[in-house]
Design an enzyme around this catalytic site. Structure first.
Site, PDB file in Angstrom:
ATOM      1  N   ALA A 185       0.824  -1.201   0.000  1.00  0.00           N
ATOM      2  CA  ALA A 185       0.000   0.000   0.000  1.00  0.00           C
ATOM      3  C   ALA A 185       0.862   1.256   0.000  1.00  0.00           C
ATOM      4  O   ALA A 185       1.650   1.482   0.917  1.00  0.00           O
ATOM      5  CB  ALA A 185      -0.924   0.002   1.217  1.00  0.00           C
ATOM      6  N   THR A 186       0.691   2.057  -1.037  1.00  0.00           N
ATOM      7  CA  THR A 186       1.380   3.336  -1.133  1.00  0.00           C
ATOM      8  C   THR A 186       0.330   4.430  -1.245  1.00  0.00           C
ATOM      9  O   THR A 186      -0.505   4.396  -2.145  1.00  0.00           O
ATOM     10  CB  THR A 186       2.293   3.383  -2.374  1.00  0.00           C
ATOM     11  OG1 THR A 186       3.091   2.204  -2.420  1.00  0.00           O
ATOM     12  CG2 THR A 186       3.198   4.601  -2.338  1.00  0.00           C
ATOM     13  N   GLY A 187       0.364   5.405  -0.332  1.00  0.00           N
ATOM     14  CA  GLY A 187      -0.632   6.468  -0.368  1.00  0.00           C
ATOM     15  C   GLY A 187      -0.815   7.098   0.998  1.00  0.00           C
ATOM     16  O   GLY A 187       0.078   7.054   1.846  1.00  0.00           O
ATOM     17  N   GLY A 188      -1.999   7.668   1.218  1.00  0.00           N
ATOM     18  CA  GLY A 188      -2.284   8.364   2.456  1.00  0.00           C
ATOM     19  C   GLY A 188      -2.423   7.439   3.647  1.00  0.00           C
ATOM     20  O   GLY A 188      -2.632   6.229   3.511  1.00  0.00           O
ATOM     21  N   CYS A 239       6.605  12.396  -1.217  1.00  0.00           N
ATOM     22  CA  CYS A 239       6.656  12.205   0.239  1.00  0.00           C
ATOM     23  C   CYS A 239       8.066  12.360   0.784  1.00  0.00           C
ATOM     24  O   CYS A 239       8.248  12.673   1.960  1.00  0.00           O
ATOM     25  CB  CYS A 239       6.090  10.841   0.621  1.00  0.00           C
ATOM     26  SG  CYS A 239       7.034   9.436  -0.020  1.00  0.00           S
TER      27      CYS A 239
END
Length: 450
Positions: A185-188, A239
């Site tokens: 999972a890559t994201g917020g 990021c």
């Protein structure tokens, strides 16, 4: 197609791929997948900017090219199947095996290179992968996946080995995560927390708030150019992009003049509250400024800035919770503060990171190896970038030894399971065959405790 059917088809394709592809064939598939993103960098960058409304076209072109060639360069000579290691002393044999079906969750901030890298890692390790893109980047992510599937098809890669949810939603992504073998999972942060709650092994990322320290007796022009370049890159949505720098207070005028020469606009004291208020509301980041330009932020704040300003620089009134500018700002704005001695600067960085961004990345610009080691030893981050732009090298570089990726583990500091750059090796199960070696003499109890 429903999620259940997608996963079923992925499992069939994965077995077929595992049984028919050797190392050389898999590597050729990885090369084809990454090369097609390189070859279509401009078109995909335009799609990403137009669909998401974020970032800088030229920077996305560079990102598409550099990440695709970097991933291939990193992977091309790595062994990822069968026997990958034999310990000559103990005879221990390591055998690499695929995991199965991967759920690849990708963000709107990096909608092209994140699916690309995850697919490349899956091809390298003989896994199937299903991409769940952010709903606001489904078209450009879909085009990237489509191009990759077309590129690997002539090589015999099964059609269902690489899939994507065409109409993504929170519900579909949650179902996918619960149905596959591992989640990347890559994201917020809400999405990453959801991945950890899926009931499946998950690799996630932590919040970014990259702190940078400028040592004394350095070329401030060189450091300023690298920090400004990192903060300005893709309008600050990376990021690993620089967020805040601390500098020797005695050299304040010299430091700020260097930043001005390289496109940093020092926000006057009378305007700083307007800028901070344009970025944060009730302590939270305003979503409308994410990935937007200096001009957009200045207009929202109601201030005038030079046409050649690359970033806005806001001088902080304190550290950590004392000033909101110390938090992560996903736009081309930097905070800064002066220190009296290097150790105090390190403590400032630690305080800011403890508030937000612990475990991610820090930067140090120094000619003093002892101070560089001090920064690496004392700051709770997974990577410390030395005398380079964090935004463009923390995610891996051919020159710095970090694996090229778009998923940066932040360790337990950032509530992650790994404290390194996610890469192909994290998509492998390893069987260790352990014979008893007659060549190793077991010491007596007396020798062990001596």
């Amino acid at each position: 197609m429903d999620i259940k059917t997608m996963v079923q088809r992925a499992r069939v394709a994965q077995v077929q791929y595992e049984q028919t592809f050797n190392q050389e064939a898999a590597d050729m598939a990885v090369k084809a997948a990454t090369k097609t993103i390189y070859d279509n960098a401009e078109m995909l960058a335009r799609l990403a900017v137009d669909e998401t409304g974020m970032g800088v076209y030229e920077h996305k072109v560079a990102k598409n090219r550099n990440k695709s060639k970097g991933v291939w360069y990193n992977l091309h000579d790595k062994k990822s199947m069968g026997i990958i290691g034999i310990d000559q002393r103990t005879g221990l044999i390591e055998i690499a095996k695929p995991i199965g079906v991967i759920a690849g969750i990708t963000p709107m901030t990096n909608p092209i290179v994140t699916p690309m890298s995850k697919i490349a890692f899956a091809l390298k390790t003989k896994n199937a992968i299903i991409i769940a893109p952010h709903p606001k980047s489904k078209e450009c992510s879909g085009m990237a996946v489509k191009l990759i599937k077309e590129a690997v098809k002539p090589l015999g890669v099964p059609e269902d080995l690489i899939q994507m949810i065409e109409e993504p939603s929170i519900e579909k992504t949650q179902e996918l995560m619960a149905s596959t073998d591992v989640v990347v999972a890559t994201g917020g942060m809400p999405m990453v927390h959801s991945a950890y709650s899926s009931g499946k092994p998950s690799f996630g990322v932590g919040a970014g708030n990259v702190q940078v320290i400028l040592d004394s007796h350095i070329d401030y022009d060189d450091a300023a150019e690298k920090v400004v370049t990192g903060r300005a890159f893709d309008n600050g949505i990376i990021c690993s992009g620089e967020q805040f720098f601390v500098y020797p207070k005695k050299d304040k005028e010299e430091v700020l003049a260097a930043f001005q020469r390289h496109g940093g606009y020092i926000v006057p004291e009378e305007d700083r509250d307007a800028v901070v208020g344009a970025i944060f509301k009730d302590g939270k980041l305003e979503r409308d400024i994410v990935g937007q330009s200096v001009e957009f932020i200045a207009k929202k704040a109601g201030i005038k800035v030079p046409a050649d300003a690359r970033v806005l620089i806001v001088q902080a009134h304190g550290i950590a919770h004392e000033d909101e500018i110390c938090k992560e700002k996903m736009c081309p704005v930097l905070g800064c503060y002066g220190y009296t001695h290097f150790e105090e600067g390190i403590e400032m960085m630690k305080a800011n990171l403890f508030m937000e961004g612990s475990g991610h990345t820090a930067g140090v610009h120094s000619n003093n190896q002892a101070n560089i080691i001090k920064a690496g030893s004392e700051i709770s981050v997974s990577r410390v970038i030395v005398n380079a732009s964090c935004a463009t090298t923390a995610g891996g570089s051919i020159q710095n030894g970090l694996a090229v990726t778009n998923t940066l583990g932040c360790g337990t500091w950032g509530n992650n399971s790994i404290s390194e750059n996610f890469t192909y090796k994290h998509m492998l199960n390893i069987t260790r065959v352990a014979p008893i070696s007659a060549r190793i003499q077991v010491p007596t109890d007396e020798e062990i405790w001596a």
